[in-house]
Every structure is written in structure tokens, then in C-alpha cells.
Scaffold this motif. Structure first.
Motif, mmCIF file in Angstrom:
data_model
loop_
_atom_site.group_PDB
_atom_site.id
_atom_site.type_symbol
_atom_site.label_atom_id
_atom_site.label_comp_id
_atom_site.label_asym_id
_atom_site.label_seq_id
_atom_site.Cartn_x
_atom_site.Cartn_y
_atom_site.Cartn_z
ATOM 1 N N ARG A 124 87.939 46.683 65.178
ATOM 2 C CA ARG A 124 86.921 45.636 65.027
ATOM 3 C C ARG A 124 85.508 46.249 65.006
ATOM 4 O O ARG A 124 84.668 45.889 64.184
ATOM 5 C CB ARG A 124 87.032 44.621 66.162
ATOM 6 N N LEU A 125 85.300 47.199 65.891
ATOM 7 C CA LEU A 125 83.993 47.860 65.959
ATOM 8 C C LEU A 125 83.697 48.620 64.666
ATOM 9 O O LEU A 125 82.600 48.544 64.111
ATOM 10 C CB LEU A 125 83.992 48.807 67.162
ATOM 11 N N ALA A 126 84.704 49.354 64.189
ATOM 12 C CA ALA A 126 84.524 50.102 62.939
ATOM 13 C C ALA A 126 84.239 49.130 61.797
ATOM 14 O O ALA A 126 83.347 49.362 60.973
ATOM 15 C CB ALA A 126 85.777 50.927 62.648
ATOM 16 N N GLY A 127 84.991 48.023 61.770
ATOM 17 C CA GLY A 127 84.809 47.032 60.708
ATOM 18 C C GLY A 127 83.414 46.429 60.747
ATOM 19 O O GLY A 127 82.771 46.233 59.710
ATOM 20 N N GLU A 128 82.937 46.177 61.955
ATOM 21 C CA GLU A 128 81.598 45.593 62.086
ATOM 22 C C GLU A 128 80.525 46.569 61.604
ATOM 23 O O GLU A 128 79.577 46.179 60.930
ATOM 24 C CB GLU A 128 81.366 45.203 63.553
ATOM 25 N N ARG A 129 80.708 47.840 61.945
ATOM 26 C CA ARG A 129 79.738 48.852 61.509
ATOM 27 C C ARG A 129 79.730 48.970 59.982
ATOM 28 O O ARG A 129 78.682 49.153 59.364
ATOM 29 C CB ARG A 129 80.114 50.186 62.164
ATOM 30 N N LEU A 130 80.918 48.851 59.392
ATOM 31 C CA LEU A 130 81.023 49.022 57.939
ATOM 32 C C LEU A 130 80.598 47.771 57.172
ATOM 33 O O LEU A 130 79.930 47.862 56.145
ATOM 34 C CB LEU A 130 82.470 49.352 57.563
ATOM 35 N N TYR A 131 81.042 46.624 57.642
ATOM 36 C CA TYR A 131 80.913 45.409 56.828
ATOM 37 C C TYR A 131 80.076 44.318 57.478
ATOM 38 O O TYR A 131 79.962 43.224 56.944
ATOM 39 C CB TYR A 131 82.308 44.853 56.501
ATOM 40 N N GLY A 132 79.544 44.601 58.678
ATOM 41 C CA GLY A 132 78.745 43.596 59.375
ATOM 42 C C GLY A 132 79.619 42.676 60.197
ATOM 43 O O GLY A 132 80.838 42.601 59.977
ATOM 44 N N PRO A 133 79.018 41.969 61.181
ATOM 45 C CA PRO A 133 79.807 41.095 62.050
ATOM 46 C C PRO A 133 80.483 39.986 61.253
ATOM 47 O O PRO A 133 79.904 39.469 60.292
ATOM 48 C CB PRO A 133 78.773 40.504 63.018
ATOM 49 N N ALA A 134 81.683 39.654 61.664
ATOM 50 C CA ALA A 134 82.405 38.565 60.989
ATOM 51 C C ALA A 134 82.106 37.257 61.690
ATOM 52 O O ALA A 134 81.973 37.227 62.900
ATOM 53 C CB ALA A 134 83.901 38.836 61.046
ATOM 54 N N ASN B 220 92.323 40.917 59.337
ATOM 55 C CA ASN B 220 92.365 40.559 57.910
ATOM 56 C C ASN B 220 92.082 41.705 56.963
ATOM 57 O O ASN B 220 91.578 41.499 55.863
ATOM 58 C CB ASN B 220 91.384 39.423 57.587
ATOM 59 N N GLY B 221 92.392 42.915 57.388
ATOM 60 C CA GLY B 221 92.312 44.052 56.480
ATOM 61 C C GLY B 221 93.640 44.236 55.774
ATOM 62 O O GLY B 221 94.639 43.590 56.119
ATOM 63 N N GLU B 222 93.651 45.131 54.786
ATOM 64 C CA GLU B 222 94.890 45.412 54.059
ATOM 65 C C GLU B 222 95.254 46.873 54.275
ATOM 66 O O GLU B 222 94.586 47.774 53.756
ATOM 67 C CB GLU B 222 94.667 45.121 52.568
ATOM 68 N N ALA B 223 96.291 47.100 55.071
ATOM 69 C CA ALA B 223 96.711 48.478 55.337
ATOM 70 C C ALA B 223 97.309 49.087 54.078
ATOM 71 O O ALA B 223 98.149 48.474 53.419
ATOM 72 C CB ALA B 223 97.729 48.502 56.466
ATOM 73 N N VAL B 224 96.841 50.284 53.736
ATOM 74 C CA VAL B 224 97.423 51.085 52.655
ATOM 75 C C VAL B 224 98.018 52.308 53.339
ATOM 76 O O VAL B 224 97.308 53.015 54.065
ATOM 77 C CB VAL B 224 96.330 51.489 51.643
ATOM 78 N N ALA C 143 83.046 33.873 63.535
ATOM 79 C CA ALA C 143 84.189 33.617 64.406
ATOM 80 C C ALA C 143 85.380 33.134 63.589
ATOM 81 O O ALA C 143 85.211 32.419 62.598
ATOM 82 C CB ALA C 143 83.818 32.579 65.460
ATOM 83 N N ASN C 144 86.563 33.541 63.985
ATOM 84 C CA ASN C 144 87.811 33.162 63.327
ATOM 85 C C ASN C 144 88.009 33.804 61.959
ATOM 86 O O ASN C 144 88.911 33.436 61.230
ATOM 87 C CB ASN C 144 87.956 31.636 63.199
ATOM 88 N N GLN C 145 87.171 34.736 61.629
ATOM 89 C CA GLN C 145 87.419 35.481 60.393
ATOM 90 C C GLN C 145 87.519 36.945 60.765
ATOM 91 O O GLN C 145 86.670 37.452 61.479
ATOM 92 C CB GLN C 145 86.249 35.298 59.435
ATOM 93 N N GLY C 146 88.548 37.611 60.292
ATOM 94 C CA GLY C 146 88.698 39.029 60.576
ATOM 95 C C GLY C 146 87.504 39.795 60.029
ATOM 96 O O GLY C 146 86.961 39.461 58.977
ATOM 97 N N VAL C 147 87.131 40.829 60.748
ATOM 98 C CA VAL C 147 85.955 41.596 60.364
ATOM 99 C C VAL C 147 86.228 42.436 59.104
ATOM 100 O O VAL C 147 85.299 42.802 58.383
ATOM 101 C CB VAL C 147 85.477 42.452 61.559
ATOM 102 N N LEU C 148 87.473 42.709 58.809
ATOM 103 C CA LEU C 148 87.773 43.555 57.639
ATOM 104 C C LEU C 148 87.806 42.764 56.328
ATOM 105 O O LEU C 148 87.697 43.344 55.249
ATOM 106 C CB LEU C 148 89.091 44.312 57.847
#
Ligand SMILES: *Cc1c(COP(=O)(O)O)cnc(C)c1O
Length: 433
Positions: free
Chosen positions: A83-93, A123-127, A95-100
Motif C-alpha cells: 500500500r505504501l509503495a502504491g501510494e508513493r507511485l500513484y498517490g493516495p487512493a 486492486n493491482g494486477e500481479a504479473v 477510501a475503498n479503492q485499492g491504491v494500485l
């Protein structure tokens, strides 16, 4: 065919162990009781207390990171790290929405699903990135290939399997070249070093686990590791329901109940002085297997140059020419035993019959029904949702499937005696008779 091992002529003179030999069970030393008792006697029975403070400080020092935050599980630590990495990359999500928010994340393929599930929570997509045979961890070649196919990806989730460090320098160099962050899952590798540096130091964020079967346990628990004080604060806040500094329960971000308990921390506090002892015991177990199995057509899990693993689990793979016929569907396995040959299914069955616990190698994530439609990338290119049948033919190009097919984890409990291990080695020999 399924063998009745106790009546099989190869095993008939052997008796099951009186008490079960475990894969890897908790090994208590006494101090755990002291710190748990102290927590109870002083009434620090919540998610605050001296045990947590001490354990955080000692873990940060041991690994060589500035901050550690005690959490309820390794999975919780991974979730917050991602979540922290996602927030740094894409900004805070919101509420109720995945940060990815649908972004792809490159993930280790051959691992426990706890490594990758938090990507889906957000809500990210693992590859999935294929495994390399040198360390049984993420293949730098496959990762490079993945970036050539998806240059927009900015996050990598990397695990160190069975306590053996991945090729951290190569993977880090690739990540840096592509401006990607690394979340390092050192759940299994506490105390392992790569070129003299502890695992847990290579990721932008890292975690370890104190689950009941890990090398140091609290019965449960996890630790988030970082060099940033701000990150540590944020994780501490998120893990305690994101309460703001206000006279009432004020919430401006989504929170979680992920903090470590001071009672659990007492168990970990009592365990921590024994990390090196446990590693030495696990290493001896590994060495005894290597020596005892060297005349069989099997190889042990690799110990790459310049690494000092913690030897959490000893594993072997059966050489391809010595694998008897073995098929697996989604739930069951069958094999045909043959003189001079065996397979993981037979070896695990024989061990279980004599009350010793082994386990198949982690079934790769790209073969798991829950992730089957996800993209899987090998050093040669990309593959999507494959069936087991196809894998059997294409095994050479899919290292994770190959390890799953040929490999197993051996009983690796600290408390296994030399005599018990000799019997286990004997049972494995008899499988090949
Ligand atoms: C054990 C483990 C985890 C999860 O840790 P928990 O403390 O059980 O939540 C994550 N990743 C790997 C590779 C593990 O082995």
C-alpha cells in the motif's frame, strides 16, 4: 498407484516414528515464557508495551535497517508495504479503492500466495516472473524480459525462497534502470545474507514473518522494515486504524487492525537471541541431507555463491531421468513406482506413513486457479494461463513448474535428532529401490 508403505516389501522392517517429525515447528527456549508472563503480570496485554519496543529495535538492528514496525502477521506487513509503495507511485487512493488501481506489479512466481495476495487486495494486477534455477528465486532474465514487454511497471514484489537470497544486485539494478520500487518479502529468510548484507535490506520496503513455522516465531506476527522515519510512522498509524491526532476517533485515511500484540512480542523477544543457533541447526540438517543423499539421483536446493542462507527448509529435486511417472490434477496426485526411480508424491507419501512431514515445493502462482488468467513471463517470453498438461511438455521453459514437478521440502525441524534424520534419509533411499 498409491502404495501401502507400511506393508510394502521395501519398508516392511521400518517402524513409524513415535512422535511426528515436523517440517518446521516452533522451538521454544524458556525466555519466551518469561516475557509473556511479564506482559501479563504488568497488565501490558494489548498492542502497546515493552516487548514490542524491544523486538522492533532488535529486528531493525539485526537486519540493519533504521526502523521496524511490529505487525500482526507477515501478510499484514506485506499488505501495508505494498500500500505504501502504491501510494508513493500513484498517490493516495480514495477510501475503498485499492491504491494500485489496476496497475501491473511484477511478482515472484514460486512462493507462498501471501507474497502476492496483497497486490490483489489493493486492486493491482500481479504479473508472475519465472524462477531461476541458481537460487530458486525471481529470474533477473525473466524480469528484464518483463520490463521489455511492460515498461510502464513500477513495482516489484520479490521473495527469498526457503531462506535462500535472490540475486539481489542484479534484480536491484534492473529495478533502478526502470525506476521501479521493490517490496522485499524476507518472511522466510530472516538472518540470511547476500554478499554480507542481510535480506530485508534490499527492498525499498521489506518484511519478515514470525509465523509458527518460521525460523524465529511468535506463534504469529510480522515486521515491516524501512529506513524512513516517516514511513515507519505511517505504517504504525495505518496498522492502528489510522487514528488522527484529535480528542476523538478521527479518521482521514483507511485504517487496519494490524498491530502486533505485546504478548506475541514476548514470544518473539524470547526467541530472538536464538536466531543464530537456529540457523546453525538448520545448516547442519541441510549438510546431513546433502551428505546422506549424495548417492541418489537427487540434488539439494542450491546455495548460490556469496550467500549465507538461514537454511530454513532443506529441499531436494529428483533428477529428471530418475522421476517415475507422476501426474497431478488440481487436488490429487498419482504415480507409478519403478525400481531406481521415485517422485515427490512417493517420497512425501513414504515420509508421511512413517510420521515425518515433508511438503511439495510451492506450487507456482501462475498454475494456481485463483491466478490462472494472469500473465506469466519466463526468460524466453510470455505465457498465459496454462494447464498442467501443457506444462509437462514445456517444462524446460518454465522453471517454477519444473521445481514443483521434481521437488519437495524435507523435514527440517530444529528438534529433529540425528538418528531421526538418518531414518528419513533411509526412507528416501528405499523409495528409489
Ligand atoms: C510465511 C510467509 C508469508 C506470510 O507470513 P505470515 O506471517 O504467515 O502472514 C509471506 N511470504 C512468504 C514467502 C512466507 O513464507
Amino acid at each position: 498407484m498409491m502404495t501401502d508403505f507400511l506393508n510394502d516389501p521395501r519398508f516392511r522392517d521400518l517402524k513409524p516414528f513415535e512422535s511426528r517429525v515436523w517440517l518446521s515447528s516452533p522451538t521454544m527456549h524458556g525466555e519466551e515464557q518469561h516475557w509473556v508472563d511479564e506482559a501479563i503480570l504488568t497488565n501490558w496485554v494489548s498492542t502497546v508495551g515493552k516487548n514490542i519496543d524491544v523486538v522492533e529495535k532488535e529486528c531493525a538492528e539485526k537486519v540493519g535497517r533504521r526502523f521496524a514496525v511490529g505487525l500482526s502477521a507477515g501478510t499484514a506487513a506485506l499488505h501495508l508495504a505494498i500500500r505504501l509503495a502504491g501510494e508513493r507511485l500513484y498517490g493516495p487512493a480514495p477510501a475503498n479503492q485499492g491504491v494500485l488501481r489496476g496497475h501491473k506489479v511484477f511478482c515472484s512466481d514460486c512462493t507462498f500466495d501471501a507474497t502476492v495476495n496483497p497486490v490483489a487486495y489493493e486492486n493491482g494486477e500481479a504479473v508472475f516472473i519465472d524462477t531461476e534455477l541458481d537460487s530458486w528465486n525471481m529470474s533477473p532474465e525473466a524480469l528484464e524480459k518483463a520490463f521489455s514487454l511492460y515498461p510502464e511497471v513500477r513495482l516489484i514484489v520479490l521473495a527469498h525462497l526457503y531462506g535462500t537470497p535472490a540475486k539481489c544486485d542484479e534484480l536491484r539494478a534492473i529495478a533502478d534502470r526502470h525506476g521501479a520500487l521493490i517490496v522485499e518479502d524476507a518472511a522466510e529468510s530472516f538472518g540470511s545474507t547476500y554478499k554480507g548484507t542481510q535480506t530485508g535490506c534490499f527492498g525499498d520496503y521489506a518484511i519478515i514473518s514470525f509465523n509458527g513455522n518460521k525460523i524465529i516465531t511468535g506463534s504469529s506476527g510480522g515486521m515491516f522494515l524501512t529506513d524512513s522515519e516517516e514511513d515507519a510512522h505511517k505504517i504504525r498509524k495505518w496498522s492502528t486504524q489510522s487514528r488522527e491526532d484529535a480528542p476523538w476517533y478521527q479518521h482521514e485515511e483507511l485504517g487496519y487492525n494490524y498491530r502486533m500484540s505485546n504478548v506475541i512480542a514476548g514470544v518473539i523477544r524470547g526467541q530472538l537471541p536464538y536466531l543464530e543457533t537456529h540457523i546453525a541447526q538448520k545448516r547442519e540438517i541441510y549438510e546431513r541431507y546433502r551428505e546422506g543423499l549424495k548417492d541418489l539421483p537427487v540434488v539439494m536446493n542450491p546455495i548460490p555463491a556469496e550467500t549465507n542462507p538461514n537454511y530454513w527448509l532443506s529441499c531436494l529435486t529428483v533428477n529428471p531421468e530418475a522421476l517415475c511417472a507422476q501426474v497431478r490434477d488440481e487436488r490429487r496426485a498419482l504415480y507409478i513406482t519403478e525400481p531406481g526411480k521415485s517422485c515427490p508424491t512417493e517420497i512425501l507419501g513414504a515420509l508421511a506413513a512413517f510420521k515425518a512431514e515433508g511438503r511439495p515445493i510451492w506450487k507456482p502462482m501462475h498454475l494456481q486457479p485463483v491466478y490462472r488468467n494472469h500473465v506469466f513471463i519466463t526468460a524466453q517470453g510470455v505465457a498465459r494461463g496454462r494447464s498442467n498438461a501443457y506444462i509437462a511438455e514445456a517444462a524446460a521453459a518454465d522453471n517454477g513448474a519444473e521445481l514443483f514437478r521434481y521437488g519437495l521440502c524435507l523435514p527440517s525441524d530444529n528438534k529433529m535428532t540425528e538418528a531421526q534424520q538418518r531414518v528419513i534419509i533411509d526412507i528416501i533411499h528405499r523409495c528409489f529401490e
